[in-house]
Design a protein around this motif. Structure first.
Motif, short mmCIF file in Angstrom:
data_model
loop_
_atom_site.label_atom_id
_atom_site.label_comp_id
_atom_site.label_asym_id
_atom_site.label_seq_id
_atom_site.Cartn_x
_atom_site.Cartn_y
_atom_site.Cartn_z
N PRO A 48 0.82 -1.21 0.00
CA PRO A 48 0.00 0.00 0.00
C PRO A 48 0.85 1.26 0.00
CG PRO A 48 -0.63 -1.49 1.81
CD PRO A 48 0.68 -1.97 1.26
N SER A 49 0.41 2.26 -0.71
CA SER A 49 0.97 3.60 -0.61
C SER A 49 -0.08 4.56 -1.15
CB SER A 49 2.25 3.72 -1.44
OG SER A 49 2.68 5.08 -1.41
N THR A 50 -0.97 4.97 -0.25
CA THR A 50 -2.11 5.79 -0.65
C THR A 50 -1.70 7.01 -1.43
OG1 THR A 50 -3.05 5.25 1.47
CG2 THR A 50 -4.26 6.81 0.14
N ARG A 53 -0.33 6.25 -4.91
CA ARG A 53 -1.36 5.67 -5.76
C ARG A 53 -2.39 6.73 -6.17
NH1 ARG A 53 -6.34 3.47 -4.76
NH2 ARG A 53 -6.03 3.40 -2.51
N GLY A 69 -6.93 -1.37 -11.10
CA GLY A 69 -5.76 -1.94 -10.44
C GLY A 69 -6.05 -2.50 -9.08
N PHE A 70 -5.01 -2.59 -8.26
CA PHE A 70 -5.19 -3.06 -6.88
C PHE A 70 -4.26 -2.28 -5.97
CE2 PHE A 70 -2.54 -6.18 -9.18
CZ PHE A 70 -1.36 -6.14 -8.45
N SER A 71 -4.65 -2.22 -4.68
CA SER A 71 -3.92 -1.35 -3.75
C SER A 71 -3.10 -2.13 -2.72
CB SER A 71 -4.91 -0.43 -3.04
OG SER A 71 -5.90 -1.18 -2.39
N SER A 75 -5.21 -8.43 -2.45
CA SER A 75 -6.30 -8.54 -3.40
C SER A 75 -5.76 -8.78 -4.81
CB SER A 75 -7.20 -7.30 -3.32
OG SER A 75 -6.44 -6.13 -3.39
#
Lengths: 320, 320, 320
Positions: A48-50, A53, A69-71, A75
């Motif tokens: 993750p890297s809000t 992203r 995409g996916f975070s 997932s």
């Protein structure tokens, strides 16, 4: 097929072209608002890297394109044992460009070797994060009006901070920059950067342990976080931690046109009392990050032959 | 900068304006389908809530805008220790409006203090959830044709249910509404709502323990879930649980134009045998939730000076 | 209301219509690029499946529509105990069509019984995955130019592999296809498929244990993964595992126009040295998956009366 895996993949001319384009986007947003109509960005974030992203996603949306995409790896198909190469080849069928974040160094490089579409490294382990470097450069350029002839202080964890290493390498290619490296002994810039980048090019630098002693000299101050777990012992941490927290008092002798940058997220290394000081640039830096990613995506899409929905005039502004 | 953190942030006039706009959207969807072209909604959900998140997202999409964000704190920067304020300032650079859900009461309020764009509270802890209240009001208005002169039964957990408290406060501002509060002793409406809202305004109310005894009086029945863990002891729970499950038998003496609402999700407190009864409004309520969020976002964007892609005629319908 | 839960829900004529439409989309992408303007796909993935989810999402985006949803049950209301039926009815208010993946067999069927919009089963447990079957059919059709008169080898885990079962059923409806079933004894095709599908229709088939002995006969080779945990004992696994890994050596006697398919993700059952062989179709298969999903969504939306943004000419190409 062109990709951006490392900020040194780009020549100074290419970087200047991207920064110039980013500024044209800032000045004339409307003209670019449908440039990527019908295009799709895939954000493949295996960790993750809000901030990063969302910056890529908003950048593509402001170009009129779509995002999928996916975070996080949870997932993704990675949990079923699929290789990064296969995931990339599959996603190449779904998107026109890919931004990839991966905890393992080299994963985006590996992806670029099999991808049918351009890959942008959105951070791989402690290695590279070229769009952060472009963001930092655009911010300095917009705040100071130039990318040469200034003194920059880099403060905090200079040993493990990848953004600092990339920024030093990137700035070392411009004229007459003096580096002041502000860090505790344990967290100094690695020797190879000193010898292979700064000394090899005869670039002036200084290593100090506190920002107060050099504050008045600085045109740019680049802050980073000092993580407690980096210290060898608790006593050193307690002794040093306040030294690396920027507050109003430490800014007392600073120049009135100092530019304070931070790659964010911050924890407490910049006091919130600074946030409204005009010299605090870190939230403008976030905005610049979006624009520089717009410019980079346009550049890669054009280089790879994508049809962009732009006037001939604007199309010509995209660097070859 | 205008935000909606608490449903009492809005005057009765503002609420009526939003409800009127929502109804115009329902009647003339096409006219609003590109109103937010080029706009972006960020859904910052620090705790998951599919229904609310998808409602906001579909609302923005039906206005022609884009959506970005995150659906749980795991995939956000919160895990790196970033403050809600910093996350908000960063996301302000990426979006034109923010819907925030947070497990901590007050987080959206805190966010609104530093945000560069309007914040809508999409639920904070047990505190506020203003768009649910607007949804409830729009549903009553559309089902009954008015927001005054009726008897409403509120049934289930009236102690901890935030939607119930907000709805009582909101309805207490309209004329001639009688409240019948249907709950087990342990889960009655908190004393401060009785004294500060109902008694202070001389609003008629009644507290009862079963819905059957009052069913024939009701114009509106607002159901909520009674969670087992709210009871002091197992025996009370076993004795009371069926009392708060609505089924065909309990509806026997109900009015033919009763409106049954539920904020969803339900577990078993409304029997599925009711779902096709024309008096069951809870799925229409979901649809209303989308439209009222469209109306609210348009209102906030206009109030904050955003350029909307609407005819002058429709633009004039957005409340000031 | 029309849904696609099982690939046998579609007649041969309907399948042929969808495959024909998919090919028209491939040949004339631009003409379909705004067909679903203003439409929304909800991807309700109660278990993660990146490939399938992104395929649906890119398909809707390439039709000019929007996408919302969730990628795992963690971020859905299922964690609050909501039934699949209720989630579906709620999401029906937000989207025009739903693609649902669920770990429990029958969940998409259950959803289709209450849904206000078409449901596409995107995989339910070990049961059905109709868009994978359509993808396989489109790939064979495009690679071989026909869906009849060929010999297909199905290799690997033929016992638990749902895609293999669906493909056998689907192909059994076309003329003159010979099946060669290549599997270890423990993982043979279930008896009911042999007796009820192949023998009942007098379709020629052969069961063998190694692909080498039949390679030269094959027009199509459909590879699947053999999972270690499917074997009764370690010794069998060690003895057999290499038998089911396709590499250059095993392809030696293969026809020059063999088509190699794989539903992906692969682990190691196809050596990467094959990837650039023109007979390797599995990445083209991914691309076909996107186009067939575009065709299927258009077909369902039209069947359910949605207004599509297409020329009369193209609209007529969508099967009734």
């Amino acid at each position: 097929m062109k990709h951006v895996i490392d900020s040194t993949d780009l020549t100074v001319e290419e970087i200047d072209g991207i920064l110039k384009l980013a500024q044209d986007i800032i000045d004339d947003k409307e003209a670019y608002s449908e440039a990527c109509k019908g295009k799709k960005l895939a954000t493949l974030f295996f960790e993750p890297s809000t901030r990063t992203r969302l910056s890529f996603e908003s950048a593509m949306m402001e170009l009129g394109g779509n995002v999928l995409g996916f975070s996080s790896a949870d997932s993704s198909s990675a949990t079923k044992g699929e290789s990064v190469g296969d995931t990339t080849r599959v996603v190449s069928c779904y998107a026109d460009i890919i931004a990839m974040r991966h905890p393992k160094e080299g994963a985006p490089m590996r992806a670029s070797m099999v991808s049918g579409v351009p890959i942008i490294n959105a951070g791989d382990g402690g290695h590279n994060h070229p769009t952060q470097t472009l963001t930092d450069l655009l911010t300095i350029l917009r705040e100071k009006g130039r990318l040469d002839n200034f003194t920059i202080g880099l403060c905090g964890d200079l040993k493990f901070g990848r953004t600092v290493h990339s920024l030093i390498k990137a700035l070392s290619r411009y004229e007459n920059i003096k580096f002041i490296l502000i860090a505790p002994k344990e967290l100094r810039v690695p020797e190879y950067i000193i010898s292979e980048v700064l000394e090899a090019k005869n670039i002036p630098y200084e290593e100090v342990e506190s920002m107060e002693e050099v504050m008045s000299e600085l045109d740019v101050l680049y802050m980073t976080r000092v993580q407690k777990e980096r210290f060898f012992n608790e006593a050193d941490y307690v002794r040093l931690k306040d030294t690396y927290i920027l507050d109003g008092k430490k800014l007392k002798n600073a120049k009135s046109d100092l530019a304070i940058l931070h790659p964010l997220p911050r924890v407490n290394e910049i006091s919130v009392e600074i946030d409204d000081d005009p010299r605090a640039c870190y939230f403008r830096q976030v905005m610049n990050g979006k624009f520089v990613r717009m410019a980079l995506m346009l550049t890669l899409l054009k280089a790879n032959g994508a049809k962009l929905n732009l006037s001939a005039d604007k199309l010509a502004k995209i660097p070859e």
